[in-house]
Design a protein around this motif. Structure first.
Motif, PDB file in Angstrom:
ATOM      1  N   PRO A 155       0.672  -1.259  -0.089  1.00  0.00           N
ATOM      2  CA  PRO A 155      -0.002   0.127   0.109  1.00  0.00           C
ATOM      3  C   PRO A 155       1.076   1.222  -0.033  1.00  0.00           C
ATOM      4  O   PRO A 155       1.966   1.258   0.668  1.00  0.00           O
ATOM      5  N   GLY A 156       0.390   2.406  -0.399  1.00  0.00           N
ATOM      6  CA  GLY A 156       1.115   3.474  -0.516  1.00  0.00           C
ATOM      7  C   GLY A 156       1.618   4.103   0.781  1.00  0.00           C
ATOM      8  O   GLY A 156       2.466   4.988   0.778  1.00  0.00           O
ATOM      9  N   THR A 157       0.971   3.682   1.755  1.00  0.00           N
ATOM     10  CA  THR A 157       1.501   4.259   3.177  1.00  0.00           C
ATOM     11  C   THR A 157       2.831   3.589   3.576  1.00  0.00           C
ATOM     12  O   THR A 157       3.382   4.260   4.358  1.00  0.00           O
ATOM     13  N   GLU A 158       3.230   2.540   2.844  1.00  0.00           N
ATOM     14  CA  GLU A 158       4.410   2.137   2.890  1.00  0.00           C
ATOM     15  C   GLU A 158       5.584   2.821   2.294  1.00  0.00           C
ATOM     16  O   GLU A 158       6.775   2.287   2.394  1.00  0.00           O
ATOM     17  N   GLN A 159       5.216   3.601   1.515  1.00  0.00           N
ATOM     18  CA  GLN A 159       6.296   4.209   0.600  1.00  0.00           C
ATOM     19  C   GLN A 159       7.411   4.748   1.638  1.00  0.00           C
ATOM     20  O   GLN A 159       7.144   5.402   2.549  1.00  0.00           O
ATOM     21  N   ILE A 160       8.714   4.849   1.265  1.00  0.00           N
ATOM     22  CA  ILE A 160       9.478   5.354   1.979  1.00  0.00           C
ATOM     23  C   ILE A 160      10.061   7.008   1.376  1.00  0.00           C
ATOM     24  O   ILE A 160      10.406   7.804   1.977  1.00  0.00           O
ATOM     25  N   VAL A 161      10.013   7.026   0.083  1.00  0.00           N
ATOM     26  CA  VAL A 161      10.377   8.212  -0.790  1.00  0.00           C
ATOM     27  C   VAL A 161       9.522   8.243  -2.108  1.00  0.00           C
ATOM     28  O   VAL A 161       8.908   6.886  -2.570  1.00  0.00           O
ATOM     29  N   ALA A 162       8.991   9.267  -2.429  1.00  0.00           N
ATOM     30  CA  ALA A 162       8.068   9.294  -3.747  1.00  0.00           C
ATOM     31  C   ALA A 162       8.625  10.644  -4.302  1.00  0.00           C
ATOM     32  O   ALA A 162       8.939  11.538  -3.553  1.00  0.00           O
ATOM     33  N   GLY A 163       8.762  10.397  -5.551  1.00  0.00           N
ATOM     34  CA  GLY A 163       9.236  11.797  -6.263  1.00  0.00           C
ATOM     35  C   GLY A 163       8.635  11.865  -7.780  1.00  0.00           C
ATOM     36  O   GLY A 163       7.983  10.891  -8.226  1.00  0.00           O
ATOM     37  N   TYR A 164       9.003  13.076  -8.469  1.00  0.00           N
ATOM     38  CA  TYR A 164       8.888  13.168  -9.784  1.00  0.00           C
ATOM     39  C   TYR A 164       9.850  14.143 -10.386  1.00  0.00           C
ATOM     40  O   TYR A 164      10.379  14.879  -9.742  1.00  0.00           O
ATOM     41  N   VAL A 165      10.035  14.090 -11.698  1.00  0.00           N
ATOM     42  CA  VAL A 165      10.871  14.861 -12.455  1.00  0.00           C
ATOM     43  C   VAL A 165       9.948  15.401 -13.393  1.00  0.00           C
ATOM     44  O   VAL A 165       9.487  14.593 -14.228  1.00  0.00           O
ATOM     45  N   LEU A 166       9.923  16.689 -13.613  1.00  0.00           N
ATOM     46  CA  LEU A 166       9.232  17.570 -14.652  1.00  0.00           C
ATOM     47  C   LEU A 166      10.305  18.286 -15.747  1.00  0.00           C
ATOM     48  O   LEU A 166      10.838  18.925 -15.253  1.00  0.00           O
ATOM     49  N   TYR A 167      10.124  17.564 -16.868  1.00  0.00           N
ATOM     50  CA  TYR A 167      10.715  17.888 -17.849  1.00  0.00           C
ATOM     51  C   TYR A 167      10.074  19.149 -18.707  1.00  0.00           C
ATOM     52  O   TYR A 167       9.347  19.006 -19.646  1.00  0.00           O
ATOM     53  N   GLY A 168      10.088  20.223 -17.979  1.00  0.00           N
ATOM     54  CA  GLY A 168       9.445  21.448 -18.782  1.00  0.00           C
ATOM     55  C   GLY A 168      10.212  22.536 -18.961  1.00  0.00           C
ATOM     56  O   GLY A 168      11.587  22.401 -19.476  1.00  0.00           O
ATOM     57  N   SER A 169       9.763  23.798 -18.911  1.00  0.00           N
ATOM     58  CA  SER A 169      10.565  24.853 -19.270  1.00  0.00           C
ATOM     59  C   SER A 169      12.107  24.895 -18.477  1.00  0.00           C
ATOM     60  O   SER A 169      12.929  25.072 -18.952  1.00  0.00           O
ATOM     61  N   SER A 170      12.138  24.282 -17.366  1.00  0.00           N
ATOM     62  CA  SER A 170      13.125  23.930 -16.583  1.00  0.00           C
ATOM     63  C   SER A 170      13.058  22.423 -16.165  1.00  0.00           C
ATOM     64  O   SER A 170      11.797  21.967 -16.299  1.00  0.00           O
TER      65      SER A 170
END
Ligand code: P6P
Length: 338
Positions: A155-170
């Motif tokens: 389940p998502g409650t067990e995540q220890i790290v979550a993230g995203y990378v946005l390839y946008g204007s930067s």
């Protein structure tokens, strides 16, 4: 001028955030950062190098046409995880089954990573922002063995790290370890992600709603009533909201994280379970949303509480400003109780 803090410095400074880590998680986060820089480089030249742009010709498990950059990004991240030695296995949107790494080094890895290497990739050819989404769990299976499906279906409650990378204007990397949300912007002149958005908080309410309104006649009445509410002067701000739908989840989510707003992808006739995948799209962004003071729901229940049953399981998705997600849930409940 405030001191420039690189991602590397930030990771090391906050290593104490996760007690069980003895440097492995820091190394894993650094591996993700390097892979993100490589993918960013490839995306930035997509319009120039014809061997990259356009469809790969294959289809992924979702039956979606694979863009060449999808495949390149998937391979780049898998290589980083396999070579780093901290990860015993992965699951990705681009692979039907999970991948248990075979080397002795990897079998001693403490973590599994679930990720969407390039979400929104159908936007590549029209130069619209796209993103990588990732979620890190501690493995459940014994160290020294190969990763198992149970390692992936937590389940998502067990995540220890979550993230995203946005390839946008930067190019930005935004992540949480459960102690708030921090954003880093890639400075191409030095090749470093630098802390640009410390301690990000999602406004409790915003005036932006992101939904593909082409689905409006296929969604439940509670939601269509909510959309009318957004477009009226009866809503919580007294002014009609603006519809802003980029068609790229990470870009829509990131804008709402900064400005306040809600992103909605409901269950519709053409997607009865919803379109977005629980494990590597909804859960990581739900963790970030909650850590920034927002909410993430199926419209009826908290996303992070769902016990996954399948790798590519889809769920209806309502994520964003707390008061906005609560309000749409009230509309849905009110219609159900009629
Ligand atoms: P539609 C991209 O394929 C994606 O998974 C999300 O990034 C985006 O928000 C959504 O699907 C777009 O779907 O059906 O509106 O084109």
């Amino acid at each position: 001028m405030s001191k420039l803090i690189t991602l590397q410095e930030f990771i090391l400074k906050n290593e104490a955030d996760y007690s069980f880590a003895t440097g492995e998680l820091s190394r894993l986060l650094s591996d993700i950062a390097v892979a993100s820089k490589i993918v960013s480089r490839d995306i930035r030249k997509a319009g120039l190098v014809d061997h990259i742009i356009g469809a790969q010709g294959g289809q992924n498990i979702q039956g979606e046409e694979q863009q060449k950059l999808d495949v390149i990004a998937d391979i780049t991240f898998i290589k980083a995880f396999e070579q780093g030695g901290e990860v015993c296995g992965i699951a990705s949107e681009e692979n039907e089954n999970f991948v248990a790494f075979k080397s002795e080094k990897s079998k001693n890895g403490k973590y599994v990573v679930l990720f969407d290497p390039l979400d929104g990739s159908s936007n590549i050819d029209v130069n619209v922002s796209i993103g990588t989404i990732f979620s890190i769990y501690k493995r459940l299976s014994p160290i020294g063995n190969e990763a198992t499906i149970e390692d992936m279906l937590q389940p998502g409650t067990e995540q220890i790290v979550a993230g995203y990378v946005l390839y946008g204007s930067s190019t930005m990397l935004v992540y949480t370890t459960g102690n708030g949300v921090n954003g880093f912007t890639l400075d191409p002149s030095i090749g470093e992600f630098c802390l640009s958005h410390p301690d990000m908080k999602m406004p409790e309410i915003g005036r932006l709603y992101a939904m593909n309104e082409g689905n409006i006649f296929e969604c439940e009445k509670g939601l269509s009533d909510y959309i009318k509410y957004c477009q009226s002067r009866e809503n919580q701000t007294g002014m009609p909201y603006s519809g802003r739908y980029i068609g790229s989840l990470v870009a829509d989510f990131h804008r709402n994280l900064i400005k306040g707003g809600i992103y909605i992808y409901p269950d519709v006739l053409s997607a009865p379970e919803g379109k977005l995948r629980l494990l590597y799209e909804c859960n990581p962004l739900a963790f970030i949303a909650e850590q920034a003071g927002g909410l993430a729901s199926t419209g009826r229940k908290r996303i992070l509480d769902i016990k996954p049953e399948r790798l590519h399981q889809r769920v209806p998705y309502y994520v964003g400003s707390k008061l906005m997600v609560e309000k749409v849930m009230q509309f849905i409940e009110a219609t159900e109780n009629k």
